[in-house]
Design a protein around this motif. Structure first.
Motif, short mmCIF file in Angstrom:
data_model
loop_
_atom_site.label_atom_id
_atom_site.label_comp_id
_atom_site.label_asym_id
_atom_site.label_seq_id
_atom_site.Cartn_x
_atom_site.Cartn_y
_atom_site.Cartn_z
N LEU A 1 0.72 -1.23 -0.17
CA LEU A 1 0.12 -0.06 -0.04
C LEU A 1 0.83 1.16 -0.01
CD1 LEU A 1 -2.91 -1.01 2.52
CD2 LEU A 1 -3.17 -0.17 0.27
N ARG A 2 2.06 1.25 0.55
CA ARG A 2 2.99 2.34 0.61
C ARG A 2 4.02 2.21 -0.43
NH1 ARG A 2 1.93 6.33 2.57
NH2 ARG A 2 4.10 6.99 3.00
N GLY A 3 3.93 1.36 -1.32
CA GLY A 3 4.76 1.29 -2.46
C GLY A 3 6.23 0.77 -1.90
N ALA A 4 6.51 0.18 -0.77
CA ALA A 4 7.68 -0.06 -0.41
C ALA A 4 8.20 -1.77 -0.88
CB ALA A 4 7.71 -0.19 1.34
N CYS A 5 9.38 -1.81 -0.65
CA CYS A 5 9.89 -3.28 -0.87
C CYS A 5 9.64 -4.14 0.00
CB CYS A 5 11.38 -3.19 -1.39
SG CYS A 5 12.03 -4.60 -1.62
N VAL A 6 9.31 -5.15 -0.21
CA VAL A 6 9.33 -6.51 0.83
C VAL A 6 10.19 -7.49 0.53
CG1 VAL A 6 8.06 -8.54 1.50
CG2 VAL A 6 6.50 -6.67 0.79
N PHE A 7 11.42 -7.46 1.38
CA PHE A 7 12.39 -8.47 1.50
C PHE A 7 12.31 -9.46 2.08
CE2 PHE A 7 16.44 -9.87 3.52
CZ PHE A 7 17.27 -9.99 2.47
N VAL A 8 12.47 -10.67 1.73
CA VAL A 8 12.38 -11.85 2.20
C VAL A 8 13.50 -12.86 2.12
CG1 VAL A 8 11.14 -14.23 2.01
CG2 VAL A 8 10.00 -11.96 1.07
N HIS A 9 13.94 -13.60 3.17
CA HIS A 9 15.17 -14.50 3.49
C HIS A 9 14.50 -15.71 3.64
CE1 HIS A 9 18.64 -16.71 4.41
NE2 HIS A 9 19.45 -15.68 3.92
N GLN A 10 14.65 -16.61 2.64
CA GLN A 10 13.97 -18.06 3.09
C GLN A 10 14.80 -18.74 3.92
OE1 GLN A 10 14.16 -20.62 -0.38
NE2 GLN A 10 12.79 -21.98 0.60
N MET A 11 14.61 -18.46 5.46
CA MET A 11 15.31 -19.28 6.49
C MET A 11 13.84 -20.28 6.92
SD MET A 11 17.08 -16.51 8.89
CE MET A 11 15.64 -15.20 9.08
N VAL A 12 14.35 -21.60 7.20
CA VAL A 12 13.52 -22.28 7.47
C VAL A 12 13.05 -22.24 8.96
CG1 VAL A 12 13.20 -24.99 7.81
CG2 VAL A 12 14.36 -24.33 5.67
N GLN A 13 14.04 -22.04 9.67
CA GLN A 13 13.93 -21.59 10.88
C GLN A 13 14.61 -20.08 11.26
OE1 GLN A 13 15.29 -24.92 13.31
NE2 GLN A 13 13.11 -25.67 13.32
N PHE A 14 14.27 -19.46 12.29
CA PHE A 14 14.92 -18.21 12.54
C PHE A 14 16.23 -18.31 12.95
CE2 PHE A 14 16.30 -14.99 15.37
CZ PHE A 14 16.34 -13.84 14.88
N ASP A 15 17.21 -17.85 12.53
CA ASP A 15 18.66 -18.13 12.82
C ASP A 15 19.36 -16.72 13.08
OD1 ASP A 15 21.39 -19.73 12.76
OD2 ASP A 15 21.87 -18.13 11.49
N THR A 16 19.74 -16.61 14.31
CA THR A 16 20.44 -15.03 14.68
C THR A 16 21.51 -14.54 13.80
OG1 THR A 16 21.73 -15.92 16.41
CG2 THR A 16 19.46 -15.33 16.93
N ASN A 17 22.58 -15.58 13.57
CA ASN A 17 23.54 -15.33 12.71
C ASN A 17 23.16 -14.76 11.20
OD1 ASN A 17 25.38 -16.02 14.68
ND2 ASN A 17 25.54 -18.01 14.09
N THR A 18 22.43 -15.59 10.80
CA THR A 18 21.77 -15.15 9.33
C THR A 18 21.17 -13.81 9.37
OG1 THR A 18 21.55 -17.39 8.53
CG2 THR A 18 20.29 -15.71 7.41
N PHE A 19 20.17 -13.44 10.45
CA PHE A 19 19.77 -12.33 10.41
C PHE A 19 20.67 -10.99 10.62
CE2 PHE A 19 18.12 -9.03 13.55
CZ PHE A 19 17.12 -8.40 12.77
N LEU A 20 21.66 -11.39 11.59
CA LEU A 20 22.59 -10.21 11.70
C LEU A 20 23.50 -10.05 10.46
CD1 LEU A 20 23.77 -11.06 15.50
CD2 LEU A 20 22.40 -9.13 14.73
N ASP A 21 23.80 -11.19 9.73
CA ASP A 21 24.69 -11.13 8.36
C ASP A 21 23.90 -10.23 7.56
OD1 ASP A 21 26.76 -12.19 9.58
OD2 ASP A 21 26.45 -14.05 8.69
N VAL A 22 22.61 -10.64 7.15
CA VAL A 22 21.88 -10.01 6.23
C VAL A 22 21.56 -8.49 6.76
CG1 VAL A 22 19.50 -9.76 5.16
CG2 VAL A 22 20.68 -12.04 5.50
N ARG A 23 21.10 -8.13 8.02
CA ARG A 23 21.08 -6.67 8.38
C ARG A 23 22.16 -6.14 8.29
NH1 ARG A 23 19.68 -2.49 8.30
NH2 ARG A 23 18.76 -1.47 10.11
N ILE A 24 23.48 -6.47 8.64
CA ILE A 24 24.67 -5.77 8.39
C ILE A 24 24.90 -5.31 6.98
CG2 ILE A 24 27.12 -5.72 8.67
CD1 ILE A 24 26.82 -7.50 11.26
N TYR A 25 24.64 -6.12 6.12
CA TYR A 25 24.87 -5.94 4.45
C TYR A 25 23.73 -4.97 4.28
CZ TYR A 25 24.05 -6.74 -0.42
OH TYR A 25 23.96 -6.49 -1.72
#
Length: 310
Positions: free
Chosen positions: A280-304
């Motif tokens: 509705l706001r025209g924003a981009c939806v970002f998706v990472h296909q994590m089967v289960q939440f993984d803190t290392n993956t989250f932090l790596d992607v967030r830093i990127y």
């Protein structure tokens, strides 16, 4: 996942968006502007008789990209952490969802009002099927306890991934309303239509149906804390218009922003954050296909994302 081999492209031409047209008294003639949706949220305008999120929002952003009123930023940006990536602009999403809509109405033989059970993980097809169901006027639902939900909802079609195909097969004979099984997988299974094969041959020409604002659009099941899960039905407008102010004030989204919502696709929070409020706001939806939440993956992607000013 072979789906990506033919998804990542741009189109040289596009069909005219099949949006709904209203002026402020909701008569045919003038375009229902995106800003009108916030006014409706504030009760400054009455609810229009007809509304369809695919036609009135997705196609309108697509048209703005086409005429240069907004850059062709991704509407959906998907990665899986293994080098695969999908980026669709709103123009891409508009056209691809027309192909998916034709696939649902022709090979799958679905009619307006039929119910489609969607059991998919965080893959681009989940978003594509959601928008395609809106275009065709079919009602979508998501489920974990497959048998219970198929029987209660009387779903005519199920769209599922390889991981749950065997479970669906084991209970399909107990679901008399289930007529079509659509598999999102590079593999083929007896008794299942293959999403990839049908999608490749589907036409890009599709006229979005004129759905009523109060017409059913999606069904989500409650968690079942106090008993069996209950069906919660949502209309075209309750989700498609109702989260306009959520996107602006709660999530504080702009069209240049990227929204990363990690809710599982079976929960309505995925629809709220990863479809309606963001688009509705025209924003981009970002998706990472994590089967289960993984803190290392989250932090790596967030830093990127941070280092690249995204």
């Amino acid at each position: 996942m072979n789906f990506f081999h033919y998804q990542i492209f741009r189109f040289s031409w596009f069909t005219k968006p099949a949006g709904r047209h209203f002026h402020r008294n909701h008569q045919l003639g003038a375009h229902l502007a995106l800003a009108d949706l916030e006014a409706i949220n504030r009760c400054e305008m009455s609810l229009p008789k007809n509304f369809n999120f695919a036609g009135d929002v997705i196609d309108q952003w697509s048209q703005k990209e086409k005429i240069g009123e907004r850059p062709a930023n991704p509407a959906l940006w998907w990665v899986n952490g293994q080098g695969d990536e999908v980026k669709w602009s709103f123009r891409d999403l508009s056209t691809l969802s027309r192909k998916a809509a034709n696939m649902l109405t022709k090979p799958c033989n679905l009619q307006r009002g039929d119910r489609v059970a969607v059991i998919l993980p965080r893959i681009p097809e989940w978003w594509l099927i959601n928008v395609a169901c809106m275009r065709t006027g079919t009602t979508q639902l998501t489920a974990k306890d497959i048998l219970y939900r198929l029987k209660v909802s009387k779903a005519k079609c199920i769209v599922a991934s390889e991981e749950v195909a065997q479970a669906v097969e084991s209970i399909a004979s107990e679901c008399p309303n289930l007529k079509t099984k659509l598999l999102v997988s590079p593999q083929s299974h007896h008794g299942w239509l293959n999403f990839q094969d049908l999608f490749q041959s589907a036409s890009e020409e599709h006229s979005c149906v004129e759905t009523g604002s109060q017409e059913p659009m999606a069904i989500y099941f409650t968690s079942g804390t106090t008993g069996s899960p209950k069906m919660a039905q949502h209309s075209q407008s309750s989700l498609g218009i109702g989260y306009a102010l959520c996107g602006r004030y709660w999530l504080d989204l702009k069209s240049s922003d990227i929204m990363w919502n990690m809710s599982d696709t079976g929960w309505i929070k995925a629809a709220i954050g990863s479809v309606f409020s963001s688009w509705l706001r025209g924003a981009c939806v970002f998706v990472h296909q994590m089967v289960q939440f993984d803190t290392n993956t989250f932090l790596d992607v967030r830093i990127y994302l941070y280092l690249h000013n995204l």
